[in-house]
Write a protein that holds these residues in place. Structure first.
Motif, PDB file in Angstrom:
ATOM      1  N   THR A   1       0.819  -1.216   0.000  1.00 60.93           N
ATOM      2  CA  THR A   1       0.000   0.000   0.000  1.00 60.93           C
ATOM      3  C   THR A   1       0.853   1.267   0.000  1.00 60.93           C
ATOM      4  O   THR A   1       0.450   2.272  -0.591  1.00 60.93           O
ATOM      5  CB  THR A   1      -0.942   0.009   1.217  1.00 60.93           C
TER       6      THR A   1
ATOM      7  N   ALA B   1       0.421   3.995  -2.815  1.00 62.48           N
ATOM      8  CA  ALA B   1       0.074   5.392  -2.537  1.00 62.48           C
ATOM      9  C   ALA B   1       1.061   6.339  -3.224  1.00 62.48           C
ATOM     10  O   ALA B   1       0.662   7.371  -3.778  1.00 62.48           O
ATOM     11  CB  ALA B   1       0.058   5.637  -1.030  1.00 62.48           C
TER      12      ALA B   1
ATOM     13  N   GLN C   1      -5.681  -6.096   1.249  1.00 63.70           N
ATOM     14  CA  GLN C   1      -6.080  -4.717   1.556  1.00 63.70           C
ATOM     15  C   GLN C   1      -6.773  -4.080   0.356  1.00 63.70           C
ATOM     16  O   GLN C   1      -6.554  -2.915   0.049  1.00 63.70           O
ATOM     17  CB  GLN C   1      -4.861  -3.906   1.985  1.00 63.70           C
TER      18      GLN C   1
ATOM     19  N   ARG D   1      -9.862  -3.045  -0.211  1.00 64.25           N
ATOM     20  CA  ARG D   1     -10.664  -1.844   0.052  1.00 64.25           C
ATOM     21  C   ARG D   1      -9.767  -0.617   0.197  1.00 64.25           C
ATOM     22  O   ARG D   1     -10.089   0.463  -0.309  1.00 64.25           O
ATOM     23  CB  ARG D   1     -11.509  -2.031   1.314  1.00 64.25           C
ATOM     24  N   GLN D   2      -8.629  -0.774   0.852  1.00 64.88           N
ATOM     25  CA  GLN D   2      -7.729   0.366   1.040  1.00 64.88           C
ATOM     26  C   GLN D   2      -7.157   0.830  -0.296  1.00 64.88           C
ATOM     27  O   GLN D   2      -6.977   2.037  -0.511  1.00 64.88           O
ATOM     28  CB  GLN D   2      -6.602   0.005   2.001  1.00 64.88           C
TER      29      GLN D   2
ATOM     30  N   ARG E   1      -9.889   2.952  -1.794  1.00 65.29           N
ATOM     31  CA  ARG E   1     -10.060   4.203  -1.054  1.00 65.29           C
ATOM     32  C   ARG E   1      -8.922   5.174  -1.328  1.00 65.29           C
ATOM     33  O   ARG E   1      -9.138   6.388  -1.462  1.00 65.29           O
ATOM     34  CB  ARG E   1     -10.132   3.903   0.449  1.00 65.29           C
ATOM     35  N   LEU E   2      -7.712   4.662  -1.405  1.00 60.37           N
ATOM     36  CA  LEU E   2      -6.557   5.531  -1.671  1.00 60.37           C
ATOM     37  C   LEU E   2      -6.693   6.213  -3.030  1.00 60.37           C
ATOM     38  O   LEU E   2      -6.413   7.415  -3.159  1.00 60.37           O
ATOM     39  CB  LEU E   2      -5.262   4.715  -1.612  1.00 60.37           C
TER      40      LEU E   2
ATOM     41  N   GLN F   1      -9.094   9.005  -2.791  1.00 61.36           N
ATOM     42  CA  GLN F   1      -8.516  10.161  -2.104  1.00 61.36           C
ATOM     43  C   GLN F   1      -7.701  11.037  -3.041  1.00 61.36           C
ATOM     44  O   GLN F   1      -7.559  12.239  -2.822  1.00 61.36           O
ATOM     45  CB  GLN F   1      -7.649   9.685  -0.932  1.00 61.36           C
TER      46      GLN F   1
END
Length: 301
Positions: A35, A39, A65, A67-68, A71-72, A75
């Motif tokens: 992640t 990111a 991960q 879902r993360q 979401r990232l 964002q």
């Protein structure tokens, strides 16, 4: 001439259990995209003007991960889509838990002939079952086609009509070595591609672009039939599971997401140096418009 990179295919996992005999993936590895690396990648892509990402695999529903990851991207103001082969109960549950966060979901499937050729079990019916189980605004069944018959096309038309899903098609793409292994010659292979397109045309709106695409594939795979390999014009970058950015999955050139910002921006905006090869013929469509992904016939992303 530079092609503006607007989207990115993101390999969330380096491994895949499906292992299609005609898979176009260029990289194989173990492990998942981290992640932190992801990111950083999103930040650099955003700076270069990338507007959306498509999560691919291996199999993205295996990422712990998932879902993360979605979401990232949100964002950073990016839309998120996914290409998956999810069939097992665990995979479908993982997908259903994030499907409402995705702009669209494409489920891969194979025709009966393609399943035999690639040694897969991704039926169209099981793919539609997966799409029925999720709540995403746009649901797409992507079918890799080989040796179709009228009964199969008729059943497929009824299946997708009742499920209210979009359908995309692409032909199986084999090189001369693969043809030899399967006891085929070039002419028979090319004829079968067009026969499949004709059969699909009886039941679906097969666009002229799709038929032109078959001609482009022919020229790429078998230069002796005429035509030249063109420079890469892909509008989608490719992110490997270990954090490298390429202009294409098969590109020899890459830049690490940990490289300086200026180096990454230059890499994504400078004219691509690669020329299209038979290996990437299944995913490069230079004559297609940017809207082809939403039409009834399109190559895999």
């Amino acid at each position: 001439m530079s092609t503006h990179v607007r989207t990115a295919l993101v390999s969330t996992a380096g491994h895949c259990k499906v292992a299609c005999g005609f898979c176009f993936r260029a990289d194989r590895a173990h492990g998942f995209l981290g992640t932190a690396t992801y990111a950083r990648t999103l930040s650099r892509l955003k700076e270069a003007g990338v507007e959306g990402v498509c999560l691919t695999g291996g199999e993205p529903t295996h990422h712990p991960q998932l879902r993360q990851l979605i979401r990232l991207a949100h964002q950073f103001g990016m839309s998120v889509s996914m290409v998956t082969s999810a069939r097992t109960r665990g995979e479908v549950i993982a997908l259903s838990q994030v499907a409402h966060l995705l702009a669209n979901v494409t489920v891969s499937a194979d025709s009966q002939g393609a399943m035999m050729l690639g040694r897969t079990a991704r039926t169209a019916a099981s793919g539609v079952d997966t799409l029925r189980a999720i709540s995403t605004e746009t649901k797409i069944l992507h079918l890799t086609c080989w040796d179709l018959n009228d009964d199969e096309c008729h059943d497929l038309a009824c299946l997708v009509s009742g499920a209210r899903v979009e359908v995309q098609f692409s032909p199986v793409v084999l090189d001369e070595r693969a043809l030899h292994r399967n006891g085929m010659v070039v002419q028979d292979y090319l004829v079968q591609q067009h026969l499949d397109a004709d059969r699909l045309g009886h039941y679906f709106n097969v666009s002229g672009r799709y038929r032109a695409y078959l001609g482009e594939l022919r020229d790429l795979q078998f230069p002796a039939t005429g035509g030249e390999r063109w420079s890469c014009r892909s509008g989608a970058a490719y992110i490997t599971a270990d954090g490298h950015i390429r202009r294409c999955p098969y590109s020899q050139a890459s830049v690490s997401v940990h490289a300086p910002r200026a180096a990454i921006r230059h890499f994504l905006t400078a004219p691509a140096q690669d020329r299209v090869t038979p290996d990437c013929a299944a995913i490069c469509r230079p004559s297609a418009t940017s809207d082809d992904r939403s039409t009834s016939c399109a190559a895999p992303a």
